[in-house]
Write an enzyme that holds these catalytic residues in place. Structure first.
Site, PDB file in Angstrom:
ATOM      1  N   LEU A  19      45.375  37.276  39.499  1.00 45.13           N
ATOM      2  CA  LEU A  19      44.950  38.366  40.344  1.00 45.13           C
ATOM      3  C   LEU A  19      43.959  39.475  39.809  1.00 45.13           C
ATOM      4  O   LEU A  19      43.066  40.074  40.798  1.00 45.13           O
ATOM      5  CB  LEU A  19      46.217  39.214  40.513  1.00 45.13           C
ATOM      6  N   SER A  25      42.521  41.262  29.209  1.00 44.91           N
ATOM      7  CA  SER A  25      42.941  40.294  29.407  1.00 44.91           C
ATOM      8  C   SER A  25      42.949  40.197  30.556  1.00 44.91           C
ATOM      9  O   SER A  25      42.159  39.817  31.157  1.00 44.91           O
ATOM     10  CB  SER A  25      44.521  42.007  29.574  1.00 44.91           C
ATOM     11  N   LYS A  44      50.334  40.051  33.109  1.00 43.15           N
ATOM     12  CA  LYS A  44      49.125  40.136  32.440  1.00 43.15           C
ATOM     13  C   LYS A  44      49.301  40.455  31.071  1.00 43.15           C
ATOM     14  O   LYS A  44      50.049  40.201  29.878  1.00 43.15           O
ATOM     15  CB  LYS A  44      49.298  42.039  32.257  1.00 43.15           C
ATOM     16  N   ASP A 167      42.788  57.212  31.037  1.00 42.43           N
ATOM     17  CA  ASP A 167      41.784  56.365  31.519  1.00 42.43           C
ATOM     18  C   ASP A 167      42.604  56.735  33.258  1.00 42.43           C
ATOM     19  O   ASP A 167      42.597  55.245  33.948  1.00 42.43           O
ATOM     20  CB  ASP A 167      41.977  55.368  30.959  1.00 42.43           C
ATOM     21  N   SER A 449      18.300  29.579  41.254  1.00 48.59           N
ATOM     22  CA  SER A 449      18.034  30.487  42.486  1.00 48.59           C
ATOM     23  C   SER A 449      16.454  31.906  42.276  1.00 48.59           C
ATOM     24  O   SER A 449      16.327  32.169  43.279  1.00 48.59           O
ATOM     25  CB  SER A 449      19.463  31.317  42.764  1.00 48.59           C
ATOM     26  N   GLU A 456      26.416  37.898  35.600  1.00 50.08           N
ATOM     27  CA  GLU A 456      25.475  37.393  34.420  1.00 50.08           C
ATOM     28  C   GLU A 456      24.490  37.667  33.435  1.00 50.08           C
ATOM     29  O   GLU A 456      24.583  37.748  32.309  1.00 50.08           O
ATOM     30  CB  GLU A 456      24.864  36.278  35.697  1.00 50.08           C
ATOM     31  N   GLU A 498      12.278  42.343  37.860  1.00 46.53           N
ATOM     32  CA  GLU A 498      13.042  43.205  37.875  1.00 46.53           C
ATOM     33  C   GLU A 498      13.192  43.789  36.383  1.00 46.53           C
ATOM     34  O   GLU A 498      13.302  44.339  35.912  1.00 46.53           O
ATOM     35  CB  GLU A 498      14.356  43.690  38.651  1.00 46.53           C
TER      36      GLU A 498
END
Length: 520
Positions: A19, A25, A44, A167, A449, A456, A498
């Protein structure tokens, strides 16, 4: 929490699709083998790296409370283990003192095995708060008030039990199901603290947009800090953008510390004065002047007496969609960085490999062998990794293969990412200038690419040694700054031009990135 080997997670649940993934985690959907598909749960798994939890008894399904855990202090364990310890302690308090509550995630059970600790939680399938909001064409103040009421209700229960979330943000508020009147649940207590009970984890990963002035200045954090975060959420709900705009993270911190926000943007003219007064009180720099969660539950705007029924300006929804999309992109990238044990792994790798210096051609050959041998693209199993080392004639490294493999098996699924290990090994060679930049770039341009994704780019920073990590790398928002500097046109991918331009503009940024190619 049980240490009985006779009872395993797999005995009671079928673990199916993933999910979501966080820094330390992974959350998967589980199906109860005894109760069937109508009783899906969220499992979890909190990964641990440094220690095994001491023997403690797990509560049986349906029991309230988890037995006390004899935990080491947080300073004795790594960040990931600190998060694991902290979340278990806080969830234990929630089970004992808060659950069941309609607006707080419920913990059903806890399991432990060699992979970590598995929290079996209530499954919230209705989506994140902002995702649900932006799926609508328009919404009203009254609907926003209902959201605030539900969050305040959950906070009131937590604060009564001396639990500070620390948080609170939209991604930590999930709807229970897809129904229009679904309840909203507060979740993710990895950074939470129990007053006078747990050691809080301060200022590591919280998004700076929601962090209170006292948290930024490392003063005493209290339940009032959660109320500040709720004020920020409300501001965004009614305007589509965060209250503290600034071109840099440092300036944003200064604005937060000064409480420097306004209602001058034209869409605020249609918002009721009651809503704006509530936001102003929640975003008071003095925490003692902020209303409590219980105060909010009696506020006329929150209970609907003064919140407008008319739909909010379409421009607000459009801005919120843009803000939400960028937030999710950053969250994925930051989670990717955090998942790699940033302060530990490279030093461990060097200790394992000693003086073995990887040359550029060796790295390229290693990439080619990975591609040829690995059945699953960029991911390798341990036998495949050992086969790669044999093909490279790196016989001296083969005995170390299981230990190197373990360093890079982040989610303990029995595979490693070829690109990660290439970048990690590249720490052991010297390089500089454009060649170094091109090497970094090509490492993670897996499909050739000519551009790399934010995820990444985040992965590229995984192998940074502790000595090379900027001192403020764990400050809230610091990683955001790095990503913003890279992605000049904010399109979610970074071209080499960039990438290179960002390096030329900012020498400190170049130091950060090239550190992954320098000898430690």
């Amino acid at each position: 929490m049980s240490r009985h080997e006779s009872r395993k997670l797999s005995d009671d649940y079928e673990v199916v699709d993933v999910l979501g993934k966080g820094g330390f985690s992974v959350v998967r959907r589980g199906i109860s083998k005894s109760r069937g598909k109508n009783n899906d749960v969220a499992i979890k798994t909190l990964r641990r790296y440094g220690y095994t939890l001491p023997g403690a008894q797990r509560s049986q399904p349906g029991q309230r409370g988890l037995s006390p855990l004899g935990m080491p202090t947080l300073k004795q364990v790594s960040v990931s283990d600190a998060l694991l310890t902290n979340e278990i302690l806080v969830m234990r308090r929630i089970v004992e003192d808060v659950s069941p509550h309609p607006n707080v995630i419920h913990l059903h059970d806890v399991y432990e095995d060699a992979n970590g600790v598995h929290l079996v939680l209530e499954l919230c399938s209705g989506g994140e708060l902002f995702d649900r909001i932006v799926a609508q064409d328009r919404y009203s103040e009254s609907e926003a008030a209902e959201v605030v009421q539900q969050i305040a209700s959950g906070l009131a229960a937590l604060h009564k039990s001396t639990i500070i979330h620390r948080d609170l943000k939209p991604e930590n508020c999930l709807f229970l199901n897809q129904e229009k009147r679904s309840t909203l649940k507060i979740m993710d207590f990895g950074l939470s603290s129990v007053e006078d009970f747990t050691d809080p984890i301060v200022a590591l990963f919280g998004s700076i947009d929601y962090v209170s002035p006292e948290a930024l200045s490392q003063r005493q954090v209290s339940s009032a800090s959660d109320m500040w975060s709720l004020g920020v959420i409300l501001y965004i709900l009614l305007s589509g953008c965060p209250p503290f705009h600034a071109p840099s993270n440092r300036e944003k911190q200064q604005r937060i510390l000064a409480g420097d926000f306004s209602f001058e943007e034209h869409t605020w003219k249609t918002i009721t004065s009651s809503a704006k007064d509530l936001i102003s009180s929640l975003l008071s720099v003095d925490p003692y002047k902020r209303p409590t969660a219980n105060d909010l539950l009696k506020h006329p705007w929150v209970i609907g007496d003064s919140a407008k029924q008319e739909l909010i300006e379409p421009e607000v929804v459009s801005r919120l969609r843009s803000f939400n999309a960028r937030r999710k992109l950053r969250a994925a990238a930051i989670a990717s960085v955090l998942s790699s044990k940033v302060l530990l792994r490279t030093k461990k790798l060097k200790n394992l490999l000693g003086s073995h210096d990887m040359k550029s051609e060796e790295l390229e050959n290693l990439r080619a062998h990975f591609k040829r041998i690995c059945a699953n693209g960029d991911n390798a199993t341990l036998p495949e990794f050992e086969e790669v080392l044999k093909a490279m004639k790196m016989n001296s490294l083969i005995p170390l293969a299981p230990r190197v493999f373990d360093l890079f098996d982040n989610n303990r699924d029995g595979t490693i990412d070829m690109r990660e290990i290439l970048c990690g090994l590249s720490n052991l060679r010297n390089s500089q200038g454009d060649d170094a930049l091109q090497l970094c770039f090509q490492m993670y341009d897996a499909d050739r690419s000519g551009c790399i994704s934010k995820e990444e780019l985040a992965s590229m920073l995984r192998a940074l040694p502790e000595d090379c990590v900027p001192a403020d790398i764990t400050e809230p928002g610091k990683l955001d700054e790095i990503f913003d500097q890279m992605d000049a046109n904010s399109d979610g991918v970074v071209t080499f031009d960039e990438f290179k331009a960002a390096m030329q503009r900012d020498s400190s940024l170049q130091d950060v990135v090239l550190s992954s190619l320098r000898t430690i």
